[in-house]
Motif scaffolding. Sequence first.
Motif, short mmCIF file in Angstrom:
data_model
loop_
_atom_site.label_atom_id
_atom_site.label_comp_id
_atom_site.label_asym_id
_atom_site.label_seq_id
_atom_site.Cartn_x
_atom_site.Cartn_y
_atom_site.Cartn_z
N ARG A 149 0.82 -1.22 0.00
CA ARG A 149 0.00 0.00 0.00
C ARG A 149 0.85 1.26 0.00
N ALA A 150 2.04 1.17 0.58
CA ALA A 150 2.91 2.34 0.66
C ALA A 150 3.84 2.47 -0.55
N GLY A 151 3.72 1.54 -1.51
CA GLY A 151 4.57 1.60 -2.69
C GLY A 151 6.01 1.21 -2.42
N LEU A 152 6.22 0.39 -1.38
CA LEU A 152 7.57 -0.01 -1.00
C LEU A 152 7.76 -1.53 -1.04
N ILE A 184 11.74 18.49 1.31
CA ILE A 184 10.34 18.89 1.18
C ILE A 184 9.47 17.76 0.65
N LYS A 185 9.95 17.06 -0.39
CA LYS A 185 9.13 15.98 -0.98
C LYS A 185 8.93 14.84 0.01
N ALA A 186 10.01 14.45 0.72
CA ALA A 186 9.89 13.36 1.70
C ALA A 186 8.92 13.75 2.81
N ARG A 187 8.99 15.00 3.26
CA ARG A 187 8.06 15.46 4.30
C ARG A 187 6.62 15.38 3.81
N ALA A 188 6.39 15.83 2.57
CA ALA A 188 5.03 15.81 2.02
C ALA A 188 4.53 14.38 1.86
N ASP A 189 5.39 13.47 1.42
CA ASP A 189 5.00 12.07 1.24
C ASP A 189 4.59 11.44 2.57
N ILE A 190 5.35 11.72 3.62
CA ILE A 190 5.05 11.13 4.94
C ILE A 190 3.76 11.69 5.50
N LEU A 191 3.58 12.99 5.38
CA LEU A 191 2.33 13.60 5.84
C LEU A 191 1.13 12.99 5.12
N ALA A 192 1.25 12.84 3.79
CA ALA A 192 0.16 12.27 3.01
C ALA A 192 -0.12 10.83 3.43
N VAL A 227 0.39 9.44 6.39
CA VAL A 227 -0.25 9.38 7.71
C VAL A 227 -1.68 9.89 7.65
N ARG A 228 -1.92 10.95 6.89
CA ARG A 228 -3.29 11.45 6.76
C ARG A 228 -4.19 10.41 6.10
N ALA A 229 -3.65 9.66 5.14
CA ALA A 229 -4.43 8.60 4.50
C ALA A 229 -4.79 7.50 5.50
N LEU A 230 -3.89 7.21 6.43
CA LEU A 230 -4.16 6.19 7.44
C LEU A 230 -5.33 6.59 8.33
N VAL A 231 -5.43 7.86 8.64
CA VAL A 231 -6.55 8.35 9.45
C VAL A 231 -7.87 8.03 8.76
N ALA A 232 -7.92 8.28 7.45
CA ALA A 232 -9.14 8.05 6.69
C ALA A 232 -9.41 6.56 6.46
N GLU A 233 -8.37 5.81 6.12
CA GLU A 233 -8.56 4.40 5.75
C GLU A 233 -8.79 3.49 6.94
N ARG A 234 -8.12 3.76 8.06
CA ARG A 234 -8.15 2.86 9.22
C ARG A 234 -8.88 3.45 10.42
N ASN A 235 -9.43 4.65 10.27
CA ASN A 235 -10.02 5.35 11.41
C ASN A 235 -9.01 5.44 12.55
N LEU A 236 -7.76 5.69 12.18
CA LEU A 236 -6.65 5.76 13.12
C LEU A 236 -6.56 7.16 13.71
N ALA A 279 -2.61 21.61 8.59
CA ALA A 279 -3.68 21.90 7.63
C ALA A 279 -4.81 22.64 8.35
N PRO A 280 -5.58 23.46 7.63
CA PRO A 280 -6.65 24.24 8.27
C PRO A 280 -7.65 23.39 9.06
N SER A 281 -7.89 22.15 8.62
CA SER A 281 -8.89 21.31 9.28
C SER A 281 -8.33 20.51 10.46
N ASP A 282 -7.01 20.56 10.68
CA ASP A 282 -6.40 19.79 11.76
C ASP A 282 -6.83 20.31 13.13
N ASP A 283 -6.91 19.40 14.09
CA ASP A 283 -6.97 19.80 15.49
C ASP A 283 -5.55 20.18 15.90
N VAL A 284 -5.40 21.24 16.67
CA VAL A 284 -4.08 21.74 17.03
C VAL A 284 -4.02 22.00 18.53
N VAL A 285 -2.89 21.62 19.12
CA VAL A 285 -2.57 21.97 20.50
C VAL A 285 -1.27 22.74 20.45
#
Length: 248
Positions: free
Chosen positions: A125-128, A171-179, A181-190, A203-209
């Motif tokens: 799933r991660a292309g690895l 920058i690209k590696a950071r963006a790939d990792i963020l994408a 992890v965000r996909a895991l939230v949606a796919e696994r309800n993680l 991101a604007p929709s994130d919860d932030v502390v």
Amino acid sequence: MSAEPLALDVARIGHSYGARRALDDVSFSVAAGSFTVLLGLNGAGKSTLFSLITHLYAAREGKIEIFGHDVARESGKALRRLGVVFQARTLDLELNVMQNFVYHAALHGIGPAETKRRGAGLLERAGLADRAKDKARDLSGGQMRRVEILRALLHEPLLLLLDEPTVGLDIKARADILAQVRALVAERNLAVLWTTHLIDEVAPSDDVVILHQGKVLARGSAENIVTQNGVVDIGAAFTAITGLAAAS
């Protein structure tokens, strides 16, 4: 019908190193299936809090619960629901990717055959998938970090903690990792708690502390924090709240 317990509930946590107060009355929560950013400059107390949540340090003030289980009193039940990616790299560089998976999963009581099945699916799933037999030392920094995230998912946790996971990456590696992890939230309800000092990872929709000098100065959605401070973005809100130059 009882409400679903919070993925993470941090209540009135304090911690000191001798006379130095590292955390002071810290409280916030992470809902199941949500992405929450713990945002603060280096030295804000993020890593100390991370160590308390993962029970590397014992919390002497306040209480931390993971899906309703007290980390201090029910550490086994709490930590089984938790996946962790530390800031420091923790792969064994002399083992290949799948061997790293097998070694880690054994600590959770998962046998080699099941680990290889789960690991192969995660890598695919991660292309690895083509890196399963490569030694960890032969991976790029971004690939190492993505493998560490996959490894943390082998025991199928419900909450994933990542401590400054993109430090030192391009920058690209950071963006790939963020994408990823965000996909895991949606796919696994993680549920995810992502600690960072980098404003552009929010991101604007994130919860932030917002954690500053050991205290929570703001919490809520990034959009609400921006609106409440009458500014244009979360970077400007961070500056207004902390009185410091925004992280970059």
